[in-house]
Write an enzyme that holds these catalytic residues in place. Structure first.
Site, short mmCIF file in Angstrom:
data_model
loop_
_atom_site.label_atom_id
_atom_site.label_comp_id
_atom_site.label_asym_id
_atom_site.label_seq_id
_atom_site.Cartn_x
_atom_site.Cartn_y
_atom_site.Cartn_z
N ASN A 115 0.80 -1.23 0.00
CA ASN A 115 0.00 0.00 0.00
C ASN A 115 0.84 1.28 0.00
O ASN A 115 0.28 2.38 -0.06
CB ASN A 115 -1.00 -0.01 1.16
CG ASN A 115 -2.10 -1.04 0.91
OD1 ASN A 115 -2.24 -1.54 -0.21
ND2 ASN A 115 -2.87 -1.36 1.94
N ARG A 121 -8.81 -1.49 -7.20
CA ARG A 121 -9.37 -0.18 -6.90
C ARG A 121 -8.30 0.90 -6.78
O ARG A 121 -8.56 2.07 -7.06
CB ARG A 121 -10.11 -0.22 -5.55
CG ARG A 121 -11.27 -1.13 -5.49
CD ARG A 121 -11.85 -1.05 -4.09
NE ARG A 121 -12.09 0.34 -3.72
CZ ARG A 121 -13.15 1.03 -4.05
NH1 ARG A 121 -14.11 0.47 -4.73
NH2 ARG A 121 -13.27 2.29 -3.69
N ARG A 142 -17.36 1.53 -0.56
CA ARG A 142 -16.10 2.25 -0.84
C ARG A 142 -16.21 3.35 -1.90
O ARG A 142 -15.62 3.25 -2.99
CB ARG A 142 -15.00 1.25 -1.21
CG ARG A 142 -14.68 0.33 -0.07
CD ARG A 142 -13.59 -0.64 -0.39
NE ARG A 142 -12.26 -0.08 -0.28
CZ ARG A 142 -11.15 -0.77 -0.54
NH1 ARG A 142 -11.23 -2.02 -0.93
NH2 ARG A 142 -9.97 -0.22 -0.41
N VAL A 202 -13.97 0.61 10.24
CA VAL A 202 -13.49 1.32 9.04
C VAL A 202 -14.33 0.96 7.80
O VAL A 202 -14.73 1.83 7.03
CB VAL A 202 -11.99 1.03 8.80
CG1 VAL A 202 -11.49 1.72 7.53
CG2 VAL A 202 -11.17 1.49 10.00
N1 EPU Z 1 -14.48 6.59 2.13
C1 EPU Z 1 -15.51 7.39 1.74
N2 EPU Z 1 -15.31 8.25 0.69
C2 EPU Z 1 -14.12 8.34 0.04
C3 EPU Z 1 -13.07 7.51 0.46
C4 EPU Z 1 -13.28 6.64 1.52
O1 EPU Z 1 -16.60 7.34 2.30
O2 EPU Z 1 -14.02 9.13 -0.91
C5 EPU Z 1 -14.68 5.65 3.26
C6 EPU Z 1 -14.54 4.18 2.85
O3 EPU Z 1 -15.71 3.67 2.28
C7 EPU Z 1 -14.17 3.51 4.16
C8 EPU Z 1 -13.32 4.60 4.85
O4 EPU Z 1 -13.62 5.83 4.18
O5 EPU Z 1 -15.30 3.23 4.90
C9 EPU Z 1 -11.85 4.38 4.82
O6 EPU Z 1 -11.43 4.00 3.53
P1 EPU Z 1 -10.06 4.44 2.86
O7 EPU Z 1 -10.35 5.40 1.78
O8 EPU Z 1 -9.11 4.85 3.91
O9 EPU Z 1 -9.59 3.08 2.22
P2 EPU Z 1 -8.76 2.97 0.89
O10 EPU Z 1 -7.88 4.14 0.76
O11 EPU Z 1 -9.66 2.63 -0.24
C10 EPU Z 1 -6.66 1.80 1.91
C11 EPU Z 1 -5.93 0.50 1.71
C12 EPU Z 1 -6.79 -0.64 2.24
C13 EPU Z 1 -7.03 -0.39 3.74
C14 EPU Z 1 -7.69 0.97 3.94
C15 EPU Z 1 -7.88 1.36 5.39
C16 EPU Z 1 -4.62 0.95 -0.27
C17 EPU Z 1 -4.37 0.69 -1.70
N3 EPU Z 1 -5.67 0.32 0.29
O12 EPU Z 1 -7.88 1.68 1.20
O13 EPU Z 1 -6.02 -1.84 2.08
O14 EPU Z 1 -7.87 -1.39 4.26
O15 EPU Z 1 -6.90 2.00 3.31
O16 EPU Z 1 -6.67 1.37 6.06
O17 EPU Z 1 -3.88 1.68 0.37
C18 EPU Z 1 -5.69 -4.13 1.76
O18 EPU Z 1 -4.47 -3.90 1.62
O19 EPU Z 1 -6.13 -5.31 1.88
C19 EPU Z 1 -6.63 -3.03 1.79
C20 EPU Z 1 -7.95 -3.18 1.59
#
Ligand code: EPU
Length: 421
Positions: A23, A93, A122, A330
């Site tokens: 990540n 994603r 998400r 989360v």
């Molecule tokens: N969210 C919103 N709106 C947005 C963005 C996020 O409502 O525009 C919500 C999401 O739906 C969720 C929360 O905010 O409920 C947190 O999501 P976040 O955006 O932080 O997740 P992400 O950036 O899509 C990254 C990691 C994930 C990890 C999460 C949380 C990467 C590529 N992915 O995802 O990693 O679980 O942060 O720490 O960095 C994994 O490696 O298995 C994985 C899923």
């Protein structure tokens, strides 16, 4: 599709090297789009998501070369397309991470909307709204985000919710914006910090790194000369192997990692009965043959307990002594491993976002599969102690995020093999 066959019962014992963090590698590869000179990235993990990112950049016309040690050299001067197509975004994603850099450097981006996924809906509204606040013109049409901007303008962004890739996308956009961008309620996951250090190494001016308040003073150009950057170690891979050793009552020494990135996880492993010793770049866990004690956890953004370790702790609680209450805050739907663990004999009750795990004396091998990366890892961990054989199907999820998992577990003494289909 390949499968993993695991025969439970072996107590893990040995040493392993931890790979670079998936990540952190994904946003850093996307950020190479911002550099004028070629960039060299080291300690890149050997993962399917990395291959997908390279394919994505390659389709845009970016020139990539990889050596046998997974050092990747990226030269974006040959770019000829600003499109992230559906078939790639659908499988990963994190492809959304090209949106900010493309827009900031080339004034244009067309990125397929990722849609929902196995762990929840998400949305990416925070990414989009932030870019609009910075002056981007954005249309959502035909399942795509079409974004244009002459030059983005720095502004004050207060993120509605803590989002890791949202913070990364907006930071990558802000570094080339005109003026100063102040981001509040930013994610401070170590992978965000790693990206920020990389951007600064290319010439960005970011301060507040490692806090939830990031300030970027926009510059005209990044990467005047070739930069070499090594990705930080994968804290989730580290935590996964610690759980794997703990569930078997075993011992493991993990090298090339960073104990300071795992405070919340290590504290819970100690509560579960593990003896933990650490050095600057290594962690050793020893259960001295004991069965783990159940622990209660609540997932939250960094530095609290990571959602990416929740499934692995559910597996450990499944055979632990006592009752562990696991609350996921989360993502709204990140318990797909629970049904599969139940099929192996686990006693886990789900009540909305909470899994109440009552440890049982033994799990039994079964054919199982999961629909996301960490859920799959939890099934592998459970299989290590289950009686008989467990066949884990759909392991392409595991290959997305774990570098040579069967080799690494075999090195620790597990009985595991990959069966190609
Ligand atoms: N969210 C919103 N709106 C947005 C963005 C996020 O409502 O525009 C919500 C999401 O739906 C969720 C929360 O905010 O409920 C947190 O999501 P976040 O955006 O932080 O997740 P992400 O950036 O899509 C990254 C990691 C994930 C990890 C999460 C949380 C990467 C590529 N992915 O995802 O990693 O679980 O942060 O720490 O960095 C994994 O490696 O298995 C994985 C899923």
């Amino acid at each position: 599709m390949d499968k993993l066959i695991i025969t439970g019962g072996a107590r893990l014992d040995g040493e392993l090297r931890i790979s670079g963090a998936k990540n952190a590698a994904l946003p850093i590869l996307a950020a190479t789009l911002l550099s004028h000179a070629p960039v060299r990235i080291g300690n890149v993990p050997h993962l399917h998501d990395i291959t997908t990112t390279m394919e994505l950049l390659g389709r845009m016309g970016v020139d990539l070369t990889v050596d046998e040690k997974m050092n990747i050299q990226v030269d974006s001067s040959t770019i000829n397309s600003f499109v992230a197509p559906y078939e790639l975004v659908r499988t990963m994603r994190a492809s959304i991470l090209v949106l900010g850099p493309l827009l900031a450097r080339f004034g244009e981006a067309h990125v397929s909307l990722p849609g929902g996924c196995a762990i929840g809906s998400r949305p990416v509204d925070i990414h989009i709204n932030g870019l609009i606040q910075m002056g981007a013109d954005i249309n959502l049409e035909g399942g795509f985000i079409h974004a244009k901007a002459k030059r983005l303008k720095g502004c004050r962004l207060v993120l509605e919710q803590i989002t890791v890739t949202g913070t990364e996308n907006l930071l990558m956009a802000a570094v080339l914006a005109e003026g100063t961008t102040i981001m509040e309620n930013a994610a401070k996951e170590p992978e965000v910090t790693d990206l920020a250090h990389f951007l600064n190494k290319m010439g960005a001016k970011i301060i507040g790194i490692g806090t939830d308040g990031l300030t970027s003073e926009g510059v005209e150009k990044l990467g005047e000369t070739t930069v070499h950057y090594d990705i930080l170690p994968d804290r989730i891979e580290t935590g996964t192997y610690l759980c794997a050793a703990a569930i078997t009552g075993g011992r493991v020494k993990l090298k090339d990692t960073r104990p300071d990135l795992l405070d919340a996880v290590l504290a819970k492993l100690v509560e579960a009965g593990a003896e933990i010793t650490t050095g600057e770049d290594w962690i050793e866990l020893n259960m001295h043959g004991k069965r783990p004690k159940a622990v209660s956890i609540r997932t939250l953004p960094y530095p609290a307990f990571p959602t990416d370790m929740q499934a692995q702790f559910c597996a450990m609680n499944a055979i632990a002594e006592g009752v562990g209450v696991v609350t996921e805050t989360v993502f709204e739907n990140r318990f797909m491993h629970v049904n599969e663990l139940q099929r192996m004999g686990a006693e886990i009750r789900l009540e909305s976002n909470t899994a109440i795990c009552t440890g049982v004396n033994k799990l039994t091998g079964a054919p199982v599969m999961a629909t996301d990366l960490r859920a799959s890892a939890s099934l592998v961990i459970a299989a290590l102690v289950a009686e008989g054989d467990t066949i884990v199907d759909r392991i392409y999820h595991i290959d997305r995020g774990y570098d040579h998992i069967e080799e690494k577990l075999s090195q620790l003494g597990a009985t595991i093999r990959r069966v190609p289909k």
